[in-house]
Design a protein around this motif. Structure first.
Motif, PDB file in Angstrom:
ATOM      1  N   UNK A  10       0.902  -1.287   0.156  1.00  0.00           N
ATOM      2  CA  UNK A  10       0.135  -0.042   0.118  1.00  0.00           C
ATOM      3  C   UNK A  10       0.867   1.285  -0.108  1.00  0.00           C
ATOM      4  N   UNK A  11       1.838   1.347   0.992  1.00  0.00           N
ATOM      5  CA  UNK A  11       2.757   2.348   0.796  1.00  0.00           C
ATOM      6  C   UNK A  11       3.552   2.696  -0.505  1.00  0.00           C
ATOM      7  N   UNK A  12       3.820   1.738  -1.071  1.00  0.00           N
ATOM      8  CA  UNK A  12       4.593   1.878  -2.493  1.00  0.00           C
ATOM      9  C   UNK A  12       3.561   2.430  -3.635  1.00  0.00           C
ATOM     10  N   UNK A  13       2.248   1.644  -3.555  1.00  0.00           N
ATOM     11  CA  UNK A  13       1.166   2.316  -4.403  1.00  0.00           C
ATOM     12  C   UNK A  13       0.926   3.593  -4.165  1.00  0.00           C
ATOM     13  N   UNK A  14       0.692   4.039  -2.927  1.00  0.00           N
ATOM     14  CA  UNK A  14       0.386   5.523  -2.528  1.00  0.00           C
ATOM     15  C   UNK A  14       1.363   6.531  -2.659  1.00  0.00           C
ATOM     16  N   UNK A  15       2.702   6.038  -2.870  1.00  0.00           N
ATOM     17  CA  UNK A  15       3.866   7.118  -2.994  1.00  0.00           C
ATOM     18  C   UNK A  15       4.196   6.904  -4.638  1.00  0.00           C
ATOM     19  N   UNK A  16       3.565   6.155  -5.489  1.00  0.00           N
ATOM     20  CA  UNK A  16       4.128   5.982  -6.814  1.00  0.00           C
ATOM     21  C   UNK A  16       2.853   6.016  -7.772  1.00  0.00           C
ATOM     22  N   UNK A  25      -0.026  14.003  -2.029  1.00  0.00           N
ATOM     23  CA  UNK A  25      -1.261  14.038  -1.382  1.00  0.00           C
ATOM     24  C   UNK A  25      -1.646  12.350  -1.035  1.00  0.00           C
ATOM     25  N   UNK A  26      -1.578  11.498  -1.822  1.00  0.00           N
ATOM     26  CA  UNK A  26      -1.942  10.085  -1.419  1.00  0.00           C
ATOM     27  C   UNK A  26      -0.945   9.537  -0.680  1.00  0.00           C
ATOM     28  N   UNK A  27       0.317   9.551  -0.993  1.00  0.00           N
ATOM     29  CA  UNK A  27       1.620   9.007  -0.128  1.00  0.00           C
ATOM     30  C   UNK A  27       1.598   9.673   1.375  1.00  0.00           C
ATOM     31  N   UNK A  28       1.477  11.085   1.290  1.00  0.00           N
ATOM     32  CA  UNK A  28       1.367  11.729   2.764  1.00  0.00           C
ATOM     33  C   UNK A  28       0.129  11.480   3.483  1.00  0.00           C
ATOM     34  N   UNK A  29      -1.110  11.307   3.085  1.00  0.00           N
ATOM     35  CA  UNK A  29      -2.269  10.617   3.673  1.00  0.00           C
ATOM     36  C   UNK A  29      -1.722   9.360   4.132  1.00  0.00           C
ATOM     37  N   UNK A  30      -1.286   8.496   3.396  1.00  0.00           N
ATOM     38  CA  UNK A  30      -0.732   7.151   3.911  1.00  0.00           C
ATOM     39  C   UNK A  30      -0.053   7.240   5.082  1.00  0.00           C
ATOM     40  N   UNK A  31       1.050   7.913   5.027  1.00  0.00           N
ATOM     41  CA  UNK A  31       2.052   8.146   5.840  1.00  0.00           C
ATOM     42  C   UNK A  31       1.577   8.606   7.238  1.00  0.00           C
ATOM     43  N   UNK A  45      -8.877   1.735   1.571  1.00  0.00           N
ATOM     44  CA  UNK A  45      -7.682   2.827   1.092  1.00  0.00           C
ATOM     45  C   UNK A  45      -7.115   1.956  -0.455  1.00  0.00           C
ATOM     46  N   UNK A  46      -7.189   0.573  -0.148  1.00  0.00           N
ATOM     47  CA  UNK A  46      -6.483  -0.103  -1.299  1.00  0.00           C
ATOM     48  C   UNK A  46      -7.717   0.032  -2.679  1.00  0.00           C
ATOM     49  N   UNK A  47      -8.864   0.007  -2.159  1.00  0.00           N
ATOM     50  CA  UNK A  47      -9.854   0.377  -3.077  1.00  0.00           C
ATOM     51  C   UNK A  47      -9.789   1.545  -3.831  1.00  0.00           C
ATOM     52  N   UNK A  48      -9.531   2.511  -2.913  1.00  0.00           N
ATOM     53  CA  UNK A  48      -9.278   4.059  -3.374  1.00  0.00           C
ATOM     54  C   UNK A  48      -8.441   4.144  -4.288  1.00  0.00           C
ATOM     55  N   UNK A  49      -6.949   3.403  -4.130  1.00  0.00           N
ATOM     56  CA  UNK A  49      -6.029   3.315  -4.832  1.00  0.00           C
ATOM     57  C   UNK A  49      -5.984   2.891  -6.353  1.00  0.00           C
ATOM     58  N   UNK A  50      -7.305   2.314  -6.724  1.00  0.00           N
ATOM     59  CA  UNK A  50      -7.675   1.885  -7.961  1.00  0.00           C
ATOM     60  C   UNK A  50      -8.222   3.009  -8.702  1.00  0.00           C
ATOM     61  N   UNK A  51      -8.775   4.146  -8.060  1.00  0.00           N
ATOM     62  CA  UNK A  51      -9.087   5.143  -8.575  1.00  0.00           C
ATOM     63  C   UNK A  51      -8.292   6.088  -9.246  1.00  0.00           C
ATOM     64  N   UNK A  52      -8.690   6.949 -10.250  1.00  0.00           N
ATOM     65  CA  UNK A  52      -7.634   7.715 -10.895  1.00  0.00           C
ATOM     66  C   UNK A  52      -7.334   9.090 -10.095  1.00  0.00           C
ATOM     67  N   UNK A  53      -5.975   9.256 -10.270  1.00  0.00           N
ATOM     68  CA  UNK A  53      -5.434  10.147  -9.547  1.00  0.00           C
ATOM     69  C   UNK A  53      -6.451  11.535  -9.559  1.00  0.00           C
ATOM     70  N   UNK A  54      -6.714  12.061 -10.714  1.00  0.00           N
ATOM     71  CA  UNK A  54      -7.596  13.186 -10.906  1.00  0.00           C
ATOM     72  C   UNK A  54      -8.739  13.293 -10.123  1.00  0.00           C
ATOM     73  N   UNK A  55      -9.469  12.023  -9.951  1.00  0.00           N
ATOM     74  CA  UNK A  55     -10.597  11.913  -9.122  1.00  0.00           C
ATOM     75  C   UNK A  55     -10.332  11.893  -7.693  1.00  0.00           C
ATOM     76  N   UNK A  56      -8.907  11.221  -7.282  1.00  0.00           N
ATOM     77  CA  UNK A  56      -9.005  11.591  -5.776  1.00  0.00           C
ATOM     78  C   UNK A  56      -8.363  12.907  -5.523  1.00  0.00           C
ATOM     79  N   UNK A  57      -7.703  13.608  -6.333  1.00  0.00           N
ATOM     80  CA  UNK A  57      -7.444  14.960  -6.182  1.00  0.00           C
ATOM     81  C   UNK A  57      -8.678  15.796  -5.805  1.00  0.00           C
TER      82      UNK A  57
END
Length: 88
Positions: A10-16, A25-31, A45-57
């Motif tokens: 999850x950390x790797x996916x959040x920061x990359x 944003x996503x990596x900082x939130x995870x940390x 959180x893992x489910x949210x990581x499947x979403x597009x970055x533009x949507x999460x932002x």
């Protein structure tokens, strides 16, 4: 999956994510928040990581409404944006 391996993944996916802004944003939130998460929060959180970055932002900034499945404490914490450090 063993919890340590899951958190590492999850950390790797959040920061990359693909863009610097999303990585922050996503990596900082995870940390900032993952130490308090149980298995259901990690799954959400893992489910949210499947979403597009533009949507999460957009959800984090409040410019778009997140789907109902993401509504709740995690999205509320994501919207606070208090976990992002300012670059010098």
């Amino acid at each position: 999956m063993h919890q340590d391996a899951e958190l590492k993944r999850l950390r790797w996916r959040a920061h990359h994510r693909g863009t610097y802004e999303a990585d922050l944003l996503v990596g900082g939130f995870f940390d900032a928040h993952h130490p308090s998460w149980g298995s259901s929060e990690r799954a959400s959180f893992a489910e949210m990581l499947e979403e597009q970055d533009v949507d999460i932002l957009a959800w984090a900034s409040g410019t778009a409404e997140a789907p109902e499945r993401y509504q709740g404490p995690m999205l509320d914490a994501l919207r606070k944006l208090d976990y992002i450090t300012k670059a010098p």
